[in-house]
Design an enzyme around this catalytic site. Structure first.
Site, short mmCIF file in Angstrom:
data_model
loop_
_atom_site.label_atom_id
_atom_site.label_comp_id
_atom_site.label_asym_id
_atom_site.label_seq_id
_atom_site.Cartn_x
_atom_site.Cartn_y
_atom_site.Cartn_z
N ASN A 132 0.83 -1.22 0.00
CA ASN A 132 0.00 0.00 0.00
C ASN A 132 0.86 1.27 0.00
OD1 ASN A 132 0.94 0.15 2.62
ND2 ASN A 132 -1.05 0.01 3.60
N GLU A 139 1.91 4.55 7.44
CA GLU A 139 0.79 4.05 6.64
C GLU A 139 0.17 5.16 5.81
OE1 GLU A 139 0.13 0.99 6.34
OE2 GLU A 139 -0.29 -0.05 8.23
#
Ligand code: GLP
Length: 244
Positions: A132, A139
């Site tokens: 991702n 993140e």
């Protein structure tokens, strides 16, 4: 771009050994994950053959799970012991991994930043990339935190780390400590390694896409000395003209 993971690991290991030769007190930033395993084993082999000397080097790992003892087999500390620290002659006093069981995680993050600064900053930061686009445990999000901080892990990231916890997703911590993208971008030199076709898309977006916290790796575009070392599968989505 390398034919395969093995060729990549061998080349990078030799480069790191040469950097150690030129600068024995180098400060290295280190990732965990499947990707650097071969590299770490190659470095162990070079040390065994007296071709790499880590005795004066300093290391800082990028991240660690929160709430996990360093001795827990699922910890990144244990991973590093297994794949690198036990295979080379690093001085244990110069090995740094965020402490996932520090009583005050925020203070631990501040302490970690201070230790990096005290060591003179990171000279060579090695990185992996999550599918991702995460770097360390930075993140994808609306905004990124610049310095070492506490993070909530995405479900996908927890799934890809489940093997460290016997495949049991429930045992994977929900939080971690991670260097921030700012900490990472302060390194003087960055080498990102990615292998396998599952990384092709995020590598392409990190290289060609907009700089956005939705793709933390895209921030590497801002760094003046960053190199991507890929196998053919991870490079597959890049435009052939870019590769020429
Ligand atoms: C993990 C780590 C990262 C690592 C990434 C890729 O969650 N926190 O530091 O770079 O994911 O892992 P892998 O190399 O196993 O694909």
């Amino acid at each position: 771009i390398f034919k395969d993971e093995r060729a990549l690991a061998k080349t990078l290991a030799v480069q790191i050994a040469a950097s150690l030769g030129g600068r024995p007190d180098i400060v290295l930033g280190l990732p965990t994950g499947r990707t650097p395993i071969r590299l770490y084993h190659e470095l162990g082999m070079l040390y065994a053959h007296k071709q790499a000397d880590f005795s004066n080097a300093t290391t800082f790992n990028v991240d660690e799970f929160l709430g996990i003892e360093p001795t827990h087999p699922g910890s990144y500390r244990a991973f590093m012991e297994d794949h690198l620290f036990s295979r080379v002659n690093l001085n244990p006093e110069r090995i740094h991994v965020p402490n996932g069981v520090a009583p005050d995680p925020d203070a631990e993050c501040a302490r970690y930043e201070a230790e990096i600064a005290e060591a003179g900053g990171i000279e060579l930061q090695l990185l992996g990339i999550g599918t991702n686009g995460h770097i360390g445990f930075n993140e994808p999000a609306r905004e990124l935190v610049a310095r070492t901080h506490r993070v909530q892990l995405k479900a996908s990231t927890r799934r890809s780390n489940a093997t460290l916890f016997g495949g049991d997703l429930d045992k994977v911590p929900t939080e971690a400590l991670s260097m921030g993208m700012g900490t990472i971008l302060k390194a003087r030199r960055i080498v990102l390694i990615a292998t396998g076709k599952s990384k092709a898309k995020c590598v392409e977006r990190a290289v060609n896409g907009p700089i956005t916290p939705r793709m933390p790796a895209s921030f590497l575009q801002l760094h003046r000395d960053v190199e991507l070392m890929l196998d053919e599968a991870a490079a597959a989505a890049l435009n052939p003209q870019q590769l020429a």
